[in-house]
Design a protein around this motif. Structure first.
Motif, PDB file in Angstrom:
ATOM      1  N   ASP A   6     -31.195  18.025  52.679  1.00  0.00           N
ATOM      2  CA  ASP A   6     -30.425  18.081  51.599  1.00  0.00           C
ATOM      3  C   ASP A   6     -29.693  19.512  51.704  1.00  0.00           C
ATOM      4  O   ASP A   6     -28.366  19.523  51.610  1.00  0.00           O
ATOM      5  CB  ASP A   6     -30.829  18.119  50.387  1.00  0.00           C
ATOM      6  CG  ASP A   6     -30.146  17.823  49.130  1.00  0.00           C
ATOM      7  OD1 ASP A   6     -29.090  17.273  49.315  1.00  0.00           O
ATOM      8  OD2 ASP A   6     -30.486  18.397  48.226  1.00  0.00           O
TER       9      ASP A   6
ATOM     10  N   ARG B  31     -26.789  20.057  54.623  1.00  0.00           N
ATOM     11  CA  ARG B  31     -25.421  19.544  54.390  1.00  0.00           C
ATOM     12  C   ARG B  31     -24.612  20.817  53.798  1.00  0.00           C
ATOM     13  O   ARG B  31     -24.938  21.734  53.309  1.00  0.00           O
ATOM     14  CB  ARG B  31     -25.441  18.304  53.525  1.00  0.00           C
ATOM     15  CG  ARG B  31     -25.899  17.087  54.143  1.00  0.00           C
ATOM     16  CD  ARG B  31     -25.189  16.881  55.294  1.00  0.00           C
ATOM     17  NE  ARG B  31     -25.549  15.490  55.921  1.00  0.00           N
ATOM     18  CZ  ARG B  31     -24.885  14.412  55.684  1.00  0.00           C
ATOM     19  NH1 ARG B  31     -23.672  14.137  55.108  1.00  0.00           N
ATOM     20  NH2 ARG B  31     -25.295  13.242  56.433  1.00  0.00           N
TER      21      ARG B  31
ATOM     22  N   PHE C  24     -26.094  16.436  49.739  1.00  0.00           N
ATOM     23  CA  PHE C  24     -25.931  15.217  50.485  1.00  0.00           C
ATOM     24  C   PHE C  24     -24.668  14.497  49.608  1.00  0.00           C
ATOM     25  O   PHE C  24     -24.638  14.631  48.497  1.00  0.00           O
ATOM     26  CB  PHE C  24     -26.930  14.180  50.668  1.00  0.00           C
ATOM     27  CG  PHE C  24     -27.499  14.323  51.873  1.00  0.00           C
ATOM     28  CD1 PHE C  24     -27.096  14.196  53.051  1.00  0.00           C
ATOM     29  CD2 PHE C  24     -28.702  14.856  51.759  1.00  0.00           C
ATOM     30  CE1 PHE C  24     -28.219  14.192  54.207  1.00  0.00           C
ATOM     31  CE2 PHE C  24     -29.657  15.155  52.848  1.00  0.00           C
ATOM     32  CZ  PHE C  24     -29.250  14.902  53.971  1.00  0.00           C
TER      33      PHE C  24
ATOM     34  N   THR D 270     -27.065   7.328  44.413  1.00  0.00           N
ATOM     35  CA  THR D 270     -27.960   7.848  45.208  1.00  0.00           C
ATOM     36  C   THR D 270     -29.497   7.633  44.713  1.00  0.00           C
ATOM     37  O   THR D 270     -29.876   7.813  43.426  1.00  0.00           O
ATOM     38  CB  THR D 270     -27.753   9.526  44.832  1.00  0.00           C
ATOM     39  OG1 THR D 270     -26.444   9.857  45.370  1.00  0.00           O
ATOM     40  CG2 THR D 270     -28.832  10.188  45.751  1.00  0.00           C
TER      41      THR D 270
ATOM     42  N   GLY E 239     -29.856  11.900  50.573  1.00  0.00           N
ATOM     43  CA  GLY E 239     -29.478  11.107  51.877  1.00  0.00           C
ATOM     44  C   GLY E 239     -29.551   9.608  52.002  1.00  0.00           C
ATOM     45  O   GLY E 239     -29.455   9.034  52.913  1.00  0.00           O
TER      46      GLY E 239
ATOM     47  N   ALA F  66     -28.969   8.515  55.678  1.00  0.00           N
ATOM     48  CA  ALA F  66     -28.431   9.707  56.601  1.00  0.00           C
ATOM     49  C   ALA F  66     -29.504   9.837  57.758  1.00  0.00           C
ATOM     50  O   ALA F  66     -30.761   9.783  57.583  1.00  0.00           O
ATOM     51  CB  ALA F  66     -28.074  10.812  55.899  1.00  0.00           C
TER      52      ALA F  66
END
Length: 217
Positions: free
Chosen positions: A79, A82, A87, A103, A107, A122
């Motif tokens: 997290d 990014r 994210f 979410t 991710g 992700a």
């Protein structure tokens, strides 16, 4: 990264509970564990440059408690990596332009399009998924993707098992929701279900033998 042990103060000896330590990352408590797991956490993180996802990839066996701790650390690190330390939900998906995105945890996104949808994980946080769960999805532009209904049940089951997501309050009958997940997995992904059940049995066996090992010391 910090791992430390907390012991009861006093002169009278106490029987060890087995969970006499804790693991931390960036000052946040990730979970309670044994002193051996706490030491292993520090050692393995140092060996892998502080990357929890790398520890999960490169080492085969962890206690259930240590694996859960490493998975939480991996999510926190991914997290942070990014832009802006967060994210961002995908704008497009294998099923078309994303119209709605929820979410589930850093991710991991539940997305819907005009005609279809699914769950997108992700690549940076894929280490929190079991090898069996990864085989149920497909790769697309930096994500492991799971189509709605049959495939995404696997991801939701994984996140629930690892306590990385909880069933939202809008779902009133949570027990029925979980049973539908399980039925879908047993029907469409029996190999994953067998791997999950085998892992749970091994974890329970490890927990049941831990007190005996501690008492023998």
């Amino acid at each position: 990264m910090l791992a430390r042990s907390r012991k009861e103060a006093g002169t009278m000896p106490r029987k060890r509970t087995g969970y006499d330590a804790a693991c931390y990352y960036d000052g946040k408590l990730l979970g309670r564990c044994t002193k051996a797991d706490s030491d292993a956490y520090t050692l393995l993180m140092n060996a892998c440059g502080g990357e929890a996802a790398r520890v999960l990839r490169e080492y085969a066996y962890f206690s259930p408690e240590l694996r859960a701790i490493l998975e939480k650390a991996a999510l926190m690190q991914a997290d942070r990596s990014r832009t802006g330390g967060m994210f961002h939900g995908p704008k497009s998906s294998p099923w078309g332009e994303v119209q709605n995105c929820e979410t589930l945890c850093p991710g991991v996104f539940l997305v819907s399009t005009a005609s279809h949808g699914g769950t997108m994980v992700a690549n940076e946080v894929a280490a929190v998924l079991s090898p069996a769960a990864k085989k149920c999805g497909f790769k697309d532009k930096g994500y492991i993707c799971y189509e709605e209904d049959a495939q995404e049940s696997v991801v939701l089951r994984e996140l629930l098992d690892k306590k990385l997501w909880k069933i939202p309050d809008r779902i009133k009958d949570k027990g029925q929701f979980e049973e539908k997940l399980n039925q879908s997995i047993r029907q469409y992904h029996p190999e994953y279900w067998r791997a999950r059940q085998s892992g749970r049995e091994a974890a329970e066996a490890a927990r049941s033998t831990a007190p005996a090992k501690e008492a023998a010391r």
